[in-house]
Design a protein around this motif. Structure first.
Motif, PDB file in Angstrom:
ATOM      1  N   LEU A 424      45.499 158.000 -43.970  1.00  0.00           N
ATOM      2  CA  LEU A 424      45.677 156.683 -44.426  1.00  0.00           C
ATOM      3  C   LEU A 424      44.302 156.411 -45.635  1.00  0.00           C
ATOM      4  N   GLU A 425      43.058 156.697 -45.821  1.00  0.00           N
ATOM      5  CA  GLU A 425      42.212 156.703 -46.012  1.00  0.00           C
ATOM      6  C   GLU A 425      42.366 157.996 -47.548  1.00  0.00           C
ATOM      7  N   HIS A 431      46.297 156.812 -54.577  1.00  0.00           N
ATOM      8  CA  HIS A 431      46.899 155.739 -54.761  1.00  0.00           C
ATOM      9  C   HIS A 431      48.476 155.818 -54.397  1.00  0.00           C
ATOM     10  N   ASN A 432      48.734 156.551 -53.283  1.00  0.00           N
ATOM     11  CA  ASN A 432      50.390 156.346 -52.777  1.00  0.00           C
ATOM     12  C   ASN A 432      50.794 154.936 -51.965  1.00  0.00           C
ATOM     13  N   GLN A 437      52.096 153.030 -46.555  1.00  0.00           N
ATOM     14  CA  GLN A 437      52.872 151.804 -45.568  1.00  0.00           C
ATOM     15  C   GLN A 437      53.484 152.540 -44.371  1.00  0.00           C
ATOM     16  N   ALA A 438      54.197 153.648 -44.898  1.00  0.00           N
ATOM     17  CA  ALA A 438      53.904 154.483 -43.521  1.00  0.00           C
ATOM     18  C   ALA A 438      53.523 155.164 -42.830  1.00  0.00           C
ATOM     19  N   ILE A 439      52.407 154.803 -43.481  1.00  0.00           N
ATOM     20  CA  ILE A 439      51.213 154.974 -42.263  1.00  0.00           C
ATOM     21  C   ILE A 439      49.850 154.575 -40.661  1.00  0.00           C
ATOM     22  N   ILE A 440      50.688 153.318 -41.868  1.00  0.00           N
ATOM     23  CA  ILE A 440      50.409 152.204 -41.226  1.00  0.00           C
ATOM     24  C   ILE A 440      51.002 151.748 -40.375  1.00  0.00           C
ATOM     25  N   ILE A 441      52.740 151.882 -40.288  1.00  0.00           N
ATOM     26  CA  ILE A 441      53.903 151.627 -39.669  1.00  0.00           C
ATOM     27  C   ILE A 441      53.245 152.782 -38.343  1.00  0.00           C
ATOM     28  N   ALA A 442      52.565 153.569 -38.503  1.00  0.00           N
ATOM     29  CA  ALA A 442      52.608 155.651 -37.498  1.00  0.00           C
ATOM     30  C   ALA A 442      51.747 154.959 -36.511  1.00  0.00           C
TER      31      ALA A 442
END
Length: 464
Positions: A424-425, A431-432, A437-442
């Motif tokens: 995530l970092e 700036h992807n 968003q995908a990593i936060i959901i995971a």
């Protein structure tokens, strides 16, 4: 869609390409250089800067950046083609390299040239040069047919400007800034004359269609062809094929490659010393175009033919290239075990850290698709290690996500959370937004699984 900031290196390269298509080489070069400000090894930025410098006619300095890109990404054909076309342009301008001796000052020689070029661009006032003054006194004796061919669409602009010169009243007038209209018109004509001279000297692809056809006709008539002519035909044909593919015309690229292949096969080994290597490369080009067209079975056959020629002639780089592409076709068609077998054969041939990063990541992804989480984690960690060696943040992100996904499959939730947080970092750093968003959901899903596991463990302990 991926949201990029205006100062993102990928955005800067895209904008540089737009400026270059519009003919604004100054802004194109500025954005290309800006994309390299924080990452001198950004291959797309190096290629864009080289392309812009080549278009500006600064062939020697373009050659430097094509070489830098090639050292970083030797697997990319566009850098090899850039080196070849720059060398040809330099020879066209100054003659055979054997007649020129340069001191071994490497980049310093070219840097001084660039500094002079930038200094000249700082003069913004419009002044008539000696050439422009001569233009007003001399009649143009250049063949209109030649000019039309070399200038293309710009030929109509030149005809229009020359008509304006005959309007005496208009030529005597001035703009609001006090600049004479005649000076502006003569400046435009002089610029187009210089472009004509440049393209006549350089003979780019779109200005030599008729010449190529005539040359090919002569080759058909003559039993023995000159090595220089053969070499030029091959280099420019490969350049055409690559430009058509990268420009989004895979069908035309494929047709061109098939035509060149048929031509080369009709020549003798004496005329084309590296004939088998070239034939293999053309099958590679055809296969890549077929992949883009979605013709996977045909693409697989083309790349297998490339591999066969490479093995027959003991060409390690070509073998590595063919294995790379065969694995790619297998992976895209869901044949993950065949892709794994092919790519694992390629591992000893991988040279750079960046190549290893990509290769290990793809192998890990295939193992993950086959639900072999331990192998996926192993290759993911290897990919991450190579990405760290290369210092490539984007691949650090990709490899980190792969490791975390494998750890989720292995129910090692705590380690997965740690790796997702690191990824995530990295996503924030480049700036992807989509990746974030995908990593936060995971992360949310893994955290829930981890809490559930902890609660089940507590219940088992209480029951005991």
């Amino acid at each position: 869609a991926l949201q990029l900031r205006p100062d993102d290196k990928h955005c800067l390269v895209a904008r540089s390409k737009c400026y270059l298509k519009l003919g604004d080489t100054e802004n194109s070069l500025k954005d290309a250089e800006a994309s390299l400000q924080n990452d001198k090894t950004f291959s797309k930025g190096l290629y864009q800067k080289a392309e812009t410098l080549y278009t500006m006619g600064d062939f020697e300095f373009a050659l430097v950046f094509y070489h830098r890109g090639y050292r970083l990404r030797p697997e990319l054909q566009k850098f090899r083609l850039g080196i070849q076309k720059s060398q040809e342009a330099i020879v066209n301008c100054i003659g055979s390299p054997s007649s020129v001796k340069l001191e071994n000052k490497e980049d310093l020689y070219f840097l001084s040239r660039q500094a002079e070029s930038k200094k000249a661009k700082q003069k913004l006032q419009i002044k008539l040069t000696k050439d422009q003054k001569r233009t007003s006194k001399q009649e143009h004796v250049r063949n209109p047919q030649t000019e039309r061919q070399l200038l293309g669409e710009l030929y109509a602009d030149k005809v229009y400007l020359e008509k304006l010169l005959k309007d005496e009243d208009l030529m005597k007038s001035s703009t609001k800034q006090g600049i004479k209209v005649k000076d502006l018109v003569l400046g435009g004509i002089t610029y187009l004359d210089k472009r004509t001279e440049f393209w006549q000297q350089q003979k780019p692809i779109y200005a030599r269609v008729r010449e190529r056809k005539l040359r090919q006709q002569r080759w058909i008539r003559d039993k023995k062809r000159k090595p220089a002519e053969v070499a030029r035909y091959i280099v420019k044909s490969m350049e055409d094929i690559d430009m058509l593919l990268t420009g989004g015309s895979p069908e035309e690229s494929c047709n061109k490659a098939e035509h060149v292949l048929k031509t080369i096969q009709g020549w003798s080994d004496d005329e084309v010393p590296n004939k088998n290597e070239l034939i293999g490369n053309l099958h590679n080009c055809i296969g890549n175009a077929q992949i883009e067209m979605g013709q996977m079975d045909a693409a697989l056959q083309s790349h297998k033919t490339d591999l066969e020629f490479a093995r027959q002639n003991n060409l390690p780089d070509a073998i590595s290239r063919a294995l790379d592409n065969i694995g790619r076709v297998y992976a895209r068609t869901g044949k993950f075990q065949q892709a794994i077998d092919t790519w694992e054969e390629k591992i000893p041939m991988a040279k750079s850290s960046l190549e290893k990063t990509w290769l290990f990541h793809e192998l890990g992804r295939c193992y993950l698709e086959l639900n072999k989480a331990e192998e996926a984690q192993n290759y993911g960690e290897k990919s991450l290690h190579s990405a760290d060696e290369e210092g490539d943040v984007e691949w650090q992100l990709n490899a980190g996500v792969l490791v975390a996904q494998a750890q989720v499959k292995l129910k090692d939730y705590q380690a997965a959370i740690l790796n997702f947080e690191k990824a995530l970092e990295k996503a924030k750093l480049i700036h992807n937004d989509d990746a974030q968003q995908a990593i936060i959901i995971a992360l949310d899903d893994v955290s829930k699984s981890f809490i559930k596991e902890l609660k089940e463990g507590e219940r088992e302990t209480t029951a005991d």
